[in-house]
Design a protein around this motif. Sequence first.
Motif, PDB file in Angstrom:
ATOM      1  N   GLN A 170      22.372  41.930  37.740  1.00 12.75           N
ATOM      2  CA  GLN A 170      23.009  42.189  36.453  1.00 12.75           C
ATOM      3  C   GLN A 170      23.761  40.961  35.950  1.00 12.75           C
ATOM      4  N   GLY A 171      23.605  39.840  36.677  1.00 11.49           N
ATOM      5  CA  GLY A 171      24.284  38.612  36.267  1.00 11.49           C
ATOM      6  C   GLY A 171      25.762  38.607  36.577  1.00 11.49           C
ATOM      7  N   ASP A 172      26.158  39.348  37.599  1.00  9.84           N
ATOM      8  CA  ASP A 172      27.574  39.514  37.920  1.00  9.84           C
ATOM      9  C   ASP A 172      27.773  39.386  39.433  1.00  9.84           C
ATOM     10  N   VAL A 176      25.647  34.720  35.062  1.00  8.35           N
ATOM     11  CA  VAL A 176      24.850  35.361  34.022  1.00  8.35           C
ATOM     12  C   VAL A 176      23.389  34.898  34.094  1.00  8.35           C
ATOM     13  N   ALA A 177      23.154  33.712  34.618  1.00 11.33           N
ATOM     14  CA  ALA A 177      21.787  33.206  34.779  1.00 11.33           C
ATOM     15  C   ALA A 177      20.973  34.067  35.739  1.00 11.33           C
ATOM     16  N   LEU A 178      21.643  34.830  36.594  1.00 13.24           N
ATOM     17  CA  LEU A 178      20.956  35.694  37.559  1.00 13.24           C
ATOM     18  C   LEU A 178      20.498  37.020  36.943  1.00 13.24           C
ATOM     19  N   ASP A 210      36.633  29.730  46.888  1.00 17.81           N
ATOM     20  CA  ASP A 210      37.067  29.107  45.633  1.00 17.81           C
ATOM     21  C   ASP A 210      35.878  28.598  44.827  1.00 17.81           C
ATOM     22  N   THR A 211      34.905  28.008  45.511  1.00 15.97           N
ATOM     23  CA  THR A 211      33.702  27.520  44.829  1.00 15.97           C
ATOM     24  C   THR A 211      32.895  28.689  44.283  1.00 15.97           C
ATOM     25  N   LEU A 212      32.807  29.761  45.058  1.00 13.08           N
ATOM     26  CA  LEU A 212      32.099  30.947  44.602  1.00 13.08           C
ATOM     27  C   LEU A 212      32.760  31.523  43.354  1.00 13.08           C
ATOM     28  N   LYS A 213      34.070  31.617  43.367  1.00 15.99           N
ATOM     29  CA  LYS A 213      34.805  32.116  42.201  1.00 15.99           C
ATOM     30  C   LYS A 213      34.589  31.219  40.985  1.00 15.99           C
TER      31      LYS A 213
END
Length: 167
Positions: free
Chosen positions: A53-55, A91-93, A81-84
């Motif tokens: 769902q891009g989330d 949204v690209a997913l 932190d990088t993931l956040k």
Amino acid sequence: MYTNKASILAVAALSLSACGQDPVIAHGSPNTKAQDAELIWAKELAIFSGRGQGDITNYINSASDHYLGWPPVLATPTTLDTLKASADRAVALSGEVSNLTQKGFTRNGSTALMYFLNHRTRLGDGMAAEGEREVDQYYENVHVWNYEDGQWLLIGGFARTVDGPRE
């Protein structure tokens, strides 16, 4: 006085219990292994459902502050932190289709490992042009979970590409 850790923990647990508080489970989750496997598998499915769902909120909310994961698309592991910081690019997913198959689960104390196969059949909208999004990609994954503050949190992971499922 008490000289071993087990005695100290037993006294602490009894003291908390006498005060009407639940004792801290020093060895990890109070659930059965099967219950934890089911609970963690539901978290895994929610993470990938969110991706489609891009989330990546489910991923971020399931991760420990100590998280370190290594997806196959990165040269080095990444932190929470990088993931956040990448959440707005998730949204690209949107539109990604992944089918997960649980391959193994183990738990020892406050640590659990979930092994699974991810068969991705469609890339997200922002990952490729329409007509180029249908794929046949396989990833073997391991997620390491830690029982912290009364819940299972993702502390690490590793994924690698493979040619197909191993039977």
